[in-house]
Motif scaffolding. Structure first.
Motif, PDB file in Angstrom:
ATOM      1  N   UNK A 150     -19.171 137.988  44.484  1.00 30.59           N
ATOM      2  CA  UNK A 150     -19.976 136.792  44.182  1.00 30.59           C
ATOM      3  C   UNK A 150     -21.271 137.150  43.459  1.00 30.59           C
ATOM      4  N   UNK A 151     -21.874 138.259  43.854  1.00 33.59           N
ATOM      5  CA  UNK A 151     -23.117 138.680  43.193  1.00 33.59           C
ATOM      6  C   UNK A 151     -22.845 138.975  41.721  1.00 33.59           C
ATOM      7  N   UNK A 152     -21.714 139.619  41.426  1.00 35.51           N
ATOM      8  CA  UNK A 152     -21.365 139.881  40.012  1.00 35.51           C
ATOM      9  C   UNK A 152     -21.136 138.580  39.259  1.00 35.51           C
ATOM     10  N   UNK A 153     -20.453 137.642  39.916  1.00 34.26           N
ATOM     11  CA  UNK A 153     -20.197 136.360  39.238  1.00 34.26           C
ATOM     12  C   UNK A 153     -21.505 135.639  38.920  1.00 34.26           C
ATOM     13  N   UNK A 154     -22.457 135.697  39.854  1.00 28.29           N
ATOM     14  CA  UNK A 154     -23.747 135.028  39.617  1.00 28.29           C
ATOM     15  C   UNK A 154     -24.523 135.708  38.486  1.00 28.29           C
TER      16      UNK A 154
END
Ligand code: PEP
Ligand code: MN
Length: 266
Positions: A150-154
């Motif tokens: 999720x951090x990468x997607x954000x």
């Protein structure tokens, strides 16, 4: 699950001559003298491409050294000028990003205590909109692959394309051999989701002690990691944070010489 993010390959944003990327430097920038001497010794050794430093330190409990903050940033500029190496620091707030960019830090990373908090990661993503800077994201402190993803997607959602993952291990409820259990399988699963995102091993924070660094470094290379981030301090025993896991720049050079990098030597 194979999630498609718009990413640029590592070699397009940092030239390592085809070798694994080596990021080295102290856990914390403590004083101008400590930081610059460490940087000079690392540069003299010749194995590293990037100098790391903690400028704002996310300490688990208050009362420990929390970093020098903005006054340390000119030391990094000076180290860059003297050594020609790139610099990397941890950022945890939008203000850290603003200051890092103001002082020409080359690479930013999100620490394990930041990746764990989606509000925090989103605030950083918002601050990165319109900025072209490489961002490395450490795994969250707890073994939750989805938070890491999720951090990468954000961050990718903000338009950052120069991305890398740092595997620093996961916290333990009980005492184990490791400071942070590697749980290698989580990094392997991460790779299956994001095959194009380079994986950088952080043996220092997995090990917590010097004696385990070589074994963890070798394992990272056997898993085809794209690089390493390792803490190095000119006087490790006197370090203001993470004293037991840091190596002198010369000792780090010796350690790297003992690692089988297949087609690369340091
Ligand atoms: C660090 O790199 O010094 C650090 C604080 O690491 P982590 O976020 O992995 O705990
Ligand atoms: Mn550290």
């Amino acid at each position: 699950m194979n999630v498609k993010l718009n990413t640029e390959p590592l070699e397009s944003w940092i030239d390592t001559g085809g070798k694994p990327l080596i990021i080295a430097g102290p856990c914390s920038a403590e004083t101008e003298e400590q930081y610059l001497q460490t940087a000079r010794e690392i540069a003299k050794e010749g194995y590293a491409h990037v100098l790391r430093a903690g400028v704002w330190k996310p300490r688990t409990r208050p009362g420990s050294f929390e970093g020098v903050g903005e006054p340390a940033l000119p030391w990094l500029q000076q180290a860059k000028k003297e050594t020609g190496m790139k610099t990397a620091i941890e950022v945890a707030t939008p203000e850290h990003i603003e200051l890092a960019l103001k002082y020409d830090v080359d690479i930013l990373w999100l620490g394990a205590r930041t990746t764990v908090n989606p509000f925090n990661v989103q605030a950083l993503a918002d601050a990165l909109k319109g900025v072209d800077v490489p961002v490395l994201i450490k795994n969250p402190i707890n073994p939750d692959l989805a938070l890491w993803v999720g951090a990468f997607e954000r961050i990718a959602g903000a338009g950052i394309t120069k991305l890398g993952a740092i595997h620093r291990g996961f916290s333990n409820a009980q005492e184990t051999k490791y400071r942070n259990s590697p749980m290698w399988q989580i990094a392997v699963e991460f790779k299956s989701i994001f095959p194009n995102i380079p994986m950088i091993g952080d043996p220092s924070h997995i090990a917590g002690k010097r004696s385990l660094l070589a074994e963890i470094t070798q394992r990272s290379m056997d898993l085809n990691y794209d690089g390493l981030i390792i803490e190095s301090h000119r006087n490790p025993d006197e370090a203001w944070s993470d004293a037991s896991q840091q190596l002198t720049p010369a000792a780090l050079g010796e350690m790297l010489k003992g690692i089988d990098f297949r087609n690369a030597t340091y």
